[in-house]
Scaffold this active site. Structure first.
Site, short mmCIF file in Angstrom:
data_model
loop_
_atom_site.label_atom_id
_atom_site.label_comp_id
_atom_site.label_asym_id
_atom_site.label_seq_id
_atom_site.Cartn_x
_atom_site.Cartn_y
_atom_site.Cartn_z
CE LYS A 78 -3.95 1.97 2.53
NZ LYS A 78 -4.85 1.83 3.70
CB SER A 158 -8.22 3.66 2.52
OG SER A 158 -7.38 3.06 3.49
CB SER A 182 -8.60 0.92 5.41
OG SER A 182 -9.34 2.08 5.24
N1 GLN Z 1 -13.32 4.19 5.86
C1 GLN Z 1 -12.74 4.70 7.07
C2 GLN Z 1 -12.36 6.15 6.88
O1 GLN Z 1 -12.62 6.66 5.86
C3 GLN Z 1 -11.58 3.85 7.48
C4 GLN Z 1 -10.33 4.21 6.81
C5 GLN Z 1 -9.17 3.36 7.24
O2 GLN Z 1 -9.33 2.35 7.91
N2 GLN Z 1 -7.99 3.80 6.88
O3 GLN Z 1 -11.83 6.76 7.74
#
Ligand code: GLN
Length: 494
Positions: A78, A158, A182
Site C-alpha cells: 500500500k 482505503s 480499511s
Molecule cells: N473508511 C474509514 C475512513 O474513511 C476507514 C479508513 C481506514 O481504515 N484507513 O476513515
C-alpha cells in the site's frame, strides 16, 4: 504447469521449495498478469526491475537453503508504507514527488523474510475512504463483475488497490492499513481474507500516520493460512514505535487446526438492527449454524455503546488526522506552491492545491473538534465514549472467546452509484470501527456471495493478542464456506 498467478502463498512456497518453478518465474507470471489487468488502476508505482532483482536474490537463498517464510512471494505494498528510494505518495498530490530516504519497519520485515515487491498500491488519499474513489491517481476497479452487467464495482477502501491486485492475481498478497476498516472492508468487497492485528502488533514506524491511536498494518491475502504466514512476517516488536507491543510472535500457521469445538462465539444484538442487507443478515445466520454444528457454543451478547462507535470514530480519527497532516506544509518535502507572497500563503496554497476534498473535510472537522470552544464537548467526550466501548468488549470477553458479525452492511457498489453524501459513505464503516476504537484484532473472511454474485465477508473479532484463536476460527469459517476453492476456479478460468 498450473497458472502461477492462481497459487496461494502456501502453495507457492511449497512449489519453490520443491523446485517446480523459480522465484523469477513466479514474479514474471505476476508481472504478466499485472500487464493484463492494468486497467484496474491498482498500482500507483510499478517496480518490475526491483521485483526481478528481488526474485533473483530469493532464488539464490532458496538454492542455499536459507529461505524465509515469504521467500520469492510477489507482493504489493500500500502506498502509505515508506519504501526507501521508491516513490511513496499516500495517493495524494501533496507527496507526488516524495521518495522516502528510509524503509518502514513492516516492509523491512517482509524483505528480511524474502518477499518480493511488485509495486506500490493505489488507495484512498491518506487512507481516508471506503471505496477507493478518493485517490489523486483515480479510482480503482474491483476485478469482480456482475454477470450480464456492464458496470465497474468499487474494490472498497482505503486499501482498494491492494485488494483489487490480490483478487486479480497480479500480486499474491498485499499489505494494507486499517484505521477504521480499511483492510477488512476491501477484503470483504474483493473476496479476500484481511487481518487487522491488535494495536501495537505491527510497527507503525515508516507508515504515514492517519490516526495514530487507531492505525494498524496487516495482511490481505487469498486464504487464512496465507494471512497467518504474512502476519508472522510483518509483526514484531520495534523500539522505533513507542506503541509497539513486546509480545512474542508465534508461527501462526503451525498453530492452525480449524477447530471450533467448545469455542464460545458471541453474537452482539446491537449489530442485528437496520441498515444490514437482508442477504448479509441471512449469511450471518447461516455462518452461525456452521459454528453450532461443529461444536461451538453461540452466546448472545450486548455491546451497548456500539451505536456511538461511528460518531466517536468520526471525531477521533479526524482530530488525530488534522494534527498528523499538519506536517505537509511545503517546506521540507512534497508539493510546494509556486510564488507565495509570504509564509502563510505558502502553507495555504500548498495545502489547498495538494490535498483532495475528503482530506480537507477531515482536517476541517478535526480542527473544529479540537478547537478551544469545542474540545470538551466533542474530543474529550469521544475519548470517554471510547473507554465505554472498550469496557463493553471487556465485559463481553468474560463470556465469549470471539465475536462474529458481518464485515460490511452491503456488498460492493458500482462506481458512480456510491453514496454521494459523505455521512452515508461513512456508514460503510459501521461494523468495523469498533475494533479500532478498542485496539482489538479483527479479520474478514469471505463467507459467501450476494444474489448478484459479489463476495460477502464475515468478521471475527478477538480479545487483544488472541490472533491465533481468531485465525483458527477464520480457517474453520473459510473451509465451511468453501469460498477460497470456488474463487480459485473463477481466477483460473478468467
Ligand atoms: N473508511 C474509514 C475512513 O474513511 C476507514 C479508513 C481506514 O481504515 N484507513 O476513515
Amino acid at each position: 504447469m498450473t497458472d502461477l498467478t492462481s497459487l496461494t502463498i502456501t502453495e507457492a512456497r511449497a512449489g519453490l521449495d520443491q523446485k517446480e518453478f523459480s522465484a523469477v518465474e513466479l514474479t514474471k507470471a505476476h508481472l504478466k498478469r499485472l500487464d493484463e489487468t492494468r486497467d484496474l488502476n491498482a498500482f500507483i508505482t510499478e517496480t518490475p526491475d526491483l521485483a526481478l532483482s528481488g526474485a533473483e536474490n530469493a532464488d539464490a537463498r532458496l538454492a542455499a537453503g536459507n529461505a524465509g517464510i515469504m521467500e520469492g512471494i510477489p507482493i504489493g505494498i500500500k502506498d502509505l508504507f515508506c519504501t526507501r528510494g521508491v516513490k511513496t505518495t499516500a495517493a495524494s498530490k501533496i507527496l507526488d514527488d516524495f521518495k522516502p530516504p528510509y524503509e518502514s519497519t513492516v516492509t523491512q520485515n517482509l524483505w528480511n523474510r524474502g518477499a518480493v515487491m511488485l509495486g506500490k498500491m493505489n488507495m484512498d488519499e491518506f487512507a481516508m475512504g471506503s471505496a477507493n474513489l478518493n485517490s489523486a491517481y483515480g479510482p480503482v476497479k474491483n476485478p469482480w463483475h456482475v454477470r450480464g452487467e456492464d458496470k465497474d464495482y468499487v474494490p472498497g477502501g482505503s486499501s482498494g488497490g491492494s485488494a483489487a491486485a490480490v483478487a486479480a492475481g497480479s500480486v499474491m498478497a498485499a499489505t494494507g492499513t486499517d484505521t477504521g476498516g480499511s483492510i477488512r472492508q476491501p477484503a470483504a468487497f474483493c473476496g479476500l481474507v484481511g487481518v487487522k492485528p491488535t494495536y501495537g502488533l505491527c510497527s507503525r514506524w515508516g507508515i504515514m500516520a492517519f490516526a495514530s491511536s487507531l492505525d494498524q498494518a496487516g495482511p490481505m491475502t487469498k486464504t487464512v493460512r496465507d494471512s497467518a504466514i504474512m502476519l508472522e512476517a510483518m509483526a514484531g516488536h520495534d523500539p522505533k514505535d513507542a506503541t509497539s507491543a513486546t509480545v512474542e510472535i508465534p508461527s501462526y500457521k503451525d498453530l492452525l487446526k480449524g477447530d471450533v469445538k467448545g469455542l464460545k462465539i458471541g453474537i452482539p444484538k446491537e449489530y442485528q438492527v437496520g441498515g444490514l442487507d437482508a442477504e448479509i443478515e441471512a449469511l450471518w445466520q447461516e455462518t452461525i449454524t456452521w459454528f453450532k454444528e461443529n461444536g461451538a457454543e453461540i452466546i448472545d451478547i450486548s455491546l451497548p455503546h456500539s451505536k456511538y462507535a461511528l460518531p466517536t470514530y468520526y471525531i477521533l480519527a479526524p482530530a488525530e488526522a488534522s494534527s498528523n497532516l499538519a506536517r505537509y506544509d511545503g517546506v521540507r518535502y512534497g508539493h510546494r506552491a509556486d510564488d507565495p507572497k509570504d509564509l502563510t500563503e505558502l502553507y495555504e496554497k500548498t495545502r489547498g492545491e495538494g490535498f483532495g476534498e475528503e482530506v480537507k473535510r477531515r482536517i476541517m472537522t478535526g480542527t473544529y473538534v479540537l478547537s478551544a470552544g469545542y474540545y470538551d464537548a466533542y474530543f474529550v467526550k469521544a475519548l470517554k465514549v471510547r473507554r465505554l466501548i472498550c469496557n463493553d468488549f471487556a465485559e463481553a470477553y468474560k463470556k465469549v472467546d470471539l465475536i462474529l458479525t458481518p464485515t460490511t452492511p452491503t456488498a460492493a457498489f458500482a462506481i458512480g452509484e456510491e453514496p454521494k453524501d459523505p455521512i452515508a459513505m461513512y456508514m460503510n464503516d459501521i461494523l468495523t470501527v469498533t475494533a479500532n476504537i478498542a485496539g482489538l484484532p479483527s479479520m474478514s473472511i469471505p463467507a459467501g456471495s450476494s444474489s448478484k454474485g459479489l463476495p460477502l465477508g464475515m468478521q471475527l473479532t478477538a480479545p487483544a493478542f488472541q490472533e491465533t484463536q481468531m485465525l483458527d476460527a477464520g480457517l474453520f469459517l473459510e473451509t465451511a464456506a468453501g469460498f477460497a476453492t470456488k474463487t480459485q476456479e473463477i481466477r483460473s478460468a478468467s
